[in-house]
Scaffold this active site. Structure first.
Site, short mmCIF file in Angstrom:
data_model
loop_
_atom_site.label_atom_id
_atom_site.label_comp_id
_atom_site.label_asym_id
_atom_site.label_seq_id
_atom_site.Cartn_x
_atom_site.Cartn_y
_atom_site.Cartn_z
N ARG A 1 0.84 -1.22 0.00
CA ARG A 1 0.00 0.00 0.00
C ARG A 1 0.88 1.27 0.00
O ARG A 1 1.12 1.84 -1.05
CB ARG A 1 -0.95 -0.02 1.21
CG ARG A 1 -2.10 0.97 1.09
CD ARG A 1 -1.75 2.40 1.48
NE ARG A 1 -1.28 2.52 2.86
CZ ARG A 1 -0.77 3.64 3.36
NH1 ARG A 1 -0.64 4.72 2.61
NH2 ARG A 1 -0.34 3.68 4.61
N ASP A 2 1.39 1.66 1.15
CA ASP A 2 2.23 2.87 1.20
C ASP A 2 3.40 2.72 0.23
O ASP A 2 3.78 3.66 -0.46
CB ASP A 2 2.73 3.07 2.64
CG ASP A 2 3.16 4.50 2.93
OD1 ASP A 2 3.59 5.20 2.00
OD2 ASP A 2 3.09 4.91 4.11
N HIS B 1 8.60 7.51 8.25
CA HIS B 1 9.29 7.58 6.96
C HIS B 1 10.74 7.98 7.23
O HIS B 1 11.06 8.54 8.28
CB HIS B 1 8.54 8.55 6.03
CG HIS B 1 7.25 7.97 5.50
ND1 HIS B 1 7.10 7.54 4.21
CD2 HIS B 1 6.07 7.72 6.12
CE1 HIS B 1 5.87 7.06 4.04
NE2 HIS B 1 5.22 7.16 5.19
N CYS C 1 3.97 9.53 -0.17
CA CYS C 1 2.61 9.97 -0.42
C CYS C 1 2.69 11.13 -1.40
O CYS C 1 3.49 12.04 -1.21
CB CYS C 1 1.97 10.40 0.91
SG CYS C 1 0.36 11.15 0.72
N ASN D 1 8.99 4.60 3.58
CA ASN D 1 8.87 4.13 4.96
C ASN D 1 10.21 3.56 5.41
O ASN D 1 11.04 3.17 4.58
CB ASN D 1 7.86 2.97 5.05
CG ASN D 1 6.45 3.42 4.78
OD1 ASN D 1 6.02 3.52 3.65
ND2 ASN D 1 5.71 3.67 5.83
P1 HMG Z 1 -13.23 14.48 -2.23
O1 HMG Z 1 -12.99 15.12 -3.54
O2 HMG Z 1 -13.33 15.36 -1.04
O3 HMG Z 1 -14.49 13.52 -2.19
O4 HMG Z 1 -12.08 13.41 -2.04
P2 HMG Z 1 -15.89 13.56 -2.85
O5 HMG Z 1 -16.77 12.78 -1.96
O6 HMG Z 1 -16.27 14.97 -3.23
O7 HMG Z 1 -15.68 12.71 -4.22
C1 HMG Z 1 -14.89 13.16 -5.29
C2 HMG Z 1 -14.71 12.01 -6.27
O8 HMG Z 1 -13.99 10.94 -5.63
C3 HMG Z 1 -16.01 11.40 -6.74
O9 HMG Z 1 -15.76 10.87 -8.04
C4 HMG Z 1 -16.23 10.27 -5.81
O10 HMG Z 1 -17.04 9.26 -6.32
C5 HMG Z 1 -14.82 9.77 -5.62
P3 HMG Z 1 -16.08 11.68 -9.38
O11 HMG Z 1 -17.52 12.06 -9.27
O12 HMG Z 1 -15.17 12.89 -9.39
O13 HMG Z 1 -15.79 10.72 -10.48
N1 HMG Z 1 -14.62 9.09 -4.34
C6 HMG Z 1 -14.12 7.86 -4.23
N2 HMG Z 1 -13.69 6.97 -5.15
C7 HMG Z 1 -13.24 5.78 -4.70
N3 HMG Z 1 -13.16 5.48 -3.39
C8 HMG Z 1 -13.57 6.34 -2.45
C9 HMG Z 1 -14.07 7.59 -2.87
N4 HMG Z 1 -14.54 8.66 -2.19
C10 HMG Z 1 -14.87 9.57 -3.11
N5 HMG Z 1 -13.45 6.01 -1.17
C11 HMG Z 1 -11.01 11.52 -1.01
C12 HMG Z 1 -11.89 12.74 -0.83
C13 HMG Z 1 -10.55 11.09 0.34
C14 HMG Z 1 -11.84 10.42 -1.66
C15 HMG Z 1 -9.83 11.86 -1.95
O14 HMG Z 1 -9.22 13.04 -1.49
C16 HMG Z 1 -8.80 10.77 -1.99
O15 HMG Z 1 -9.05 9.66 -2.42
N6 HMG Z 1 -7.57 11.07 -1.56
C17 HMG Z 1 -6.49 10.12 -1.56
C18 HMG Z 1 -5.90 10.06 -0.20
C19 HMG Z 1 -4.81 9.01 -0.14
O16 HMG Z 1 -5.02 7.85 -0.47
N7 HMG Z 1 -3.60 9.43 0.30
C20 HMG Z 1 -2.50 8.52 0.48
C21 HMG Z 1 -2.72 7.62 1.65
S1 HMG Z 1 -2.55 8.43 3.23
C22 HMG Z 1 -0.87 8.24 3.58
O17 HMG Z 1 -0.11 7.83 2.75
C23 HMG Z 1 -0.39 8.54 4.98
C24 HMG Z 1 -0.15 7.28 5.80
O18 HMG Z 1 0.75 6.39 5.15
C25 HMG Z 1 0.42 7.64 7.17
C26 HMG Z 1 1.63 8.59 7.09
O19 HMG Z 1 2.61 8.26 6.42
O20 HMG Z 1 1.49 9.65 7.67
C27 HMG Z 1 -1.47 6.53 6.03
MG MG Z 2 2.99 6.60 5.20
#
Ligand code: HMG
Ligand code: MG
Length: 304
Positions: free
Chosen positions: A13-14, A207, A238, A247
Site C-alpha cells: 500500500r504505502d 518515513h 505519499c 517508509n
Molecule cells: P473528495 O474530492 O473530497 O471527495 O475526495 P468527494 O466525496 O467529493 O468525491 C470526489 C470524487 O472521488 C467522486 O468521483 C467520488 O465518487 C470519488 P467523481 O464524481 O469525481 O468521479 N470518491 C471515491 N472513489 C473511490 N473510493 C472512495 C471515494 N470517495 C470519493 N473512497 C477523497 C476525498 C478522500 C476520496 C480523496 O481526497 C482521496 O481519495 N484522496 C487520496 C488520499 C490518499 O489515499 N492518500 C494517500 C494515503 S494516506 C498516507 O499515505 C499517509 C499514511 O501512510 C500515514 C503517514 O505516512 O502519515 C497513512
Molecule cells: Mg505513510
C-alpha cells in the site's frame, strides 16, 4: 526491550502508492504472498480511495480478493469515507484503516477536507464497522512535522489520537509522514500520546527521509511502543507529502530487532527475495541499507 514487536507491513500500500511504474494486480498479489511467506503476518494490501487521486491503488478490491486464500495472515486496507468502506467490505475486508492528519494543511491536501470534517466522515465508518465486527485502525499523519504547516505540537497529536480512540479505533498509528523527526522529538510526541492512551495500542509509522527512522523507532521502543509499520525495500511515500521518501525498510527493522535479541519471525532471505522482486518490477534496486548490504554480499560470494 526484548519482548515481542509486531511489524505491520506497508509495502503493497504505502510502498506502491506513489510509484510511477504501474504494478499489475497479479504482481501486487504475488508481492503480498511473498511477504506473508517471509513471515510478515499483517500486511496492508491496498486503499479504497479515489483512483483519480491515487491510480496506483486502483483495483484494490481485486488485490484483497486475490489474497483471501492466504491463511494465517491479516490484511489491512485504507478507507477514507463510507464509499471506501462499502467497497472494502464488498471485497471482504475485516480490518480497515481511517486516516487523519495532525495538521490542517496536510488534511486538506491529502483528503480534501479539514481535520474536523475528516472526523465527521469517519464517524459513520466506525459505527458501521462496530456493527459489522470489523476492526478499525486510525492513522495520524504529520505527527512530527507538516510540509505545509511546519511544526506540530505533541498535544495536537495526542488530542486527535484520543478522538480516534474514542470513536473506536483499536490502534493509533502515528505517522512521521515526511520523515523529519529525530529521537527526542519522537519520544516527546509518544509520551504526550501515551499519557492519554495505552501505549500497547500505539504504532510507529516513520518515513526515513532524513535517515532518522530507525533511531526514532528505537527511541519509541524505549517508551514502550511495540508496533512498527515498515515497508519492504524502504518503499513508500505519499503524493501529497512533497520531498518525503519511503517508509523505514522492513529488512532494516528486522535486522535491528534480531540484533537486539527480538525474534521477529521474519525470514530475511525470503524478505530480501520479495524486496528484490518488486524492485525489479519498478526498475531500480532497493534503497534499504540491509538489502544493499545483503545483495552486495551475495555478489561477492558469487550469487546472482
Ligand atoms: P473528495 O474530492 O473530497 O471527495 O475526495 P468527494 O466525496 O467529493 O468525491 C470526489 C470524487 O472521488 C467522486 O468521483 C467520488 O465518487 C470519488 P467523481 O464524481 O469525481 O468521479 N470518491 C471515491 N472513489 C473511490 N473510493 C472512495 C471515494 N470517495 C470519493 N473512497 C477523497 C476525498 C478522500 C476520496 C480523496 O481526497 C482521496 O481519495 N484522496 C487520496 C488520499 C490518499 O489515499 N492518500 C494517500 C494515503 S494516506 C498516507 O499515505 C499517509 C499514511 O501512510 C500515514 C503517514 O505516512 O502519515 C497513512
Ligand atoms: Mg505513510
Amino acid at each position: 526491550m526484548s519482548d515481542q514487536i509486531h511489524i505491520v507491513e506497508m509495502g503493497p500500500r504505502d510502498g506502491l502508492q506513489n510509484e510511477k511504474t504501474p504494478v499489475s494486480v497479479e504482481a501486487r498479489i504475488a508481492f503480498v504472498e511473498a511477504l506473508v511467506a517471509a513471515g510478515l503476518g499483517t500486511v496492508e494490501v491496498g486503499a479504497f480511495v479515489s483512483p483519480k487521486a491515487i491510480p496506483q491503488m486502483a483495483s484494490s478490491d481485486q488485490v484483497l480478493r486475490g489474497v483471501s486464500h492466504i491463511k494465517g495472515a491479516e490484511f489491512h486496507v485504507l478507507v477514507p469515507n463510507e464509499k471506501g468502506y462499502d467497497a472494502a467490505r464488498a471485497a471482504g475486508a475485516q480490518i480497515v484503516s481511517v486516516f487523519a492528519a495532525a495538521s490542517e494543511g496536510f488534511s486538506r491536501a491529502n483528503i480534501n477536507c479539514s481535520i474536523a470534517e475528516s472526523i465527521e466522515r469517519f464517524k459513520p465508518v466506525l459505527a458501521r464497522a462496530k456493527a459489522d465486527g470489523v476492526k478499525v485502525r486510525g492513522y495520524i499523519s504529520c505527527v512530527l512535522g507538516c510540509p505545509f504547516d511546519g511544526e506540530i505540537k505533541p498535544k495536537a497529536v495526542a488530542d486527535l489520537a484520543v478522538t480516534l480512540w474514542d470513536l473506536g479505533c483499536y490502534e493509533i498509528s502515528l505517522g512521521d509522514t515526511i520523515g523529519v523527526g529525530t529521537p527526542l522529538k519522537a519520544k516527546e510526541m509518544l509520551r504526550a500520546v501515551g499519557a492519554e492512551l495505552p501505549v500497547a495500542n500505539l504504532a510507529m509509522h516513520f518515513h526515513d527521509t532524513y535517515g532518522q527512522a530507525l533511531a526514532n523507532l528505537y527511541a519509541g521502543m524505549e517508551e514502550g511502543v511495540r508496533v512498527i509499520d515498515a515497508a519492504a525495500g524502504g518503499l513508500g511515500g505519499c503524493p501529497y507529502a512533497p520531498g518525503a521518501t519511503g517508509n523505514v525498510a522492513t529488512e532494516d527493522v528486522v535486522y535491528m530487532l534480531e540484533g537486539m535479541g527480538v525474534n521477529t519471525g521474519v525470514d530475511m532471505e525470503k524478505l530480501l527475495a520479495a524486496t528484490n522482486e518488486v524492485a525489479g518490477l519498478l526498475g531500480r534496486p532497493p534503497v534499504s541499507r540491509v538489502a544493499c548490504a545483503l545483495n552486495a554480499k551475495r555478489k561477492r560470494l558469487g550469487g546472482s
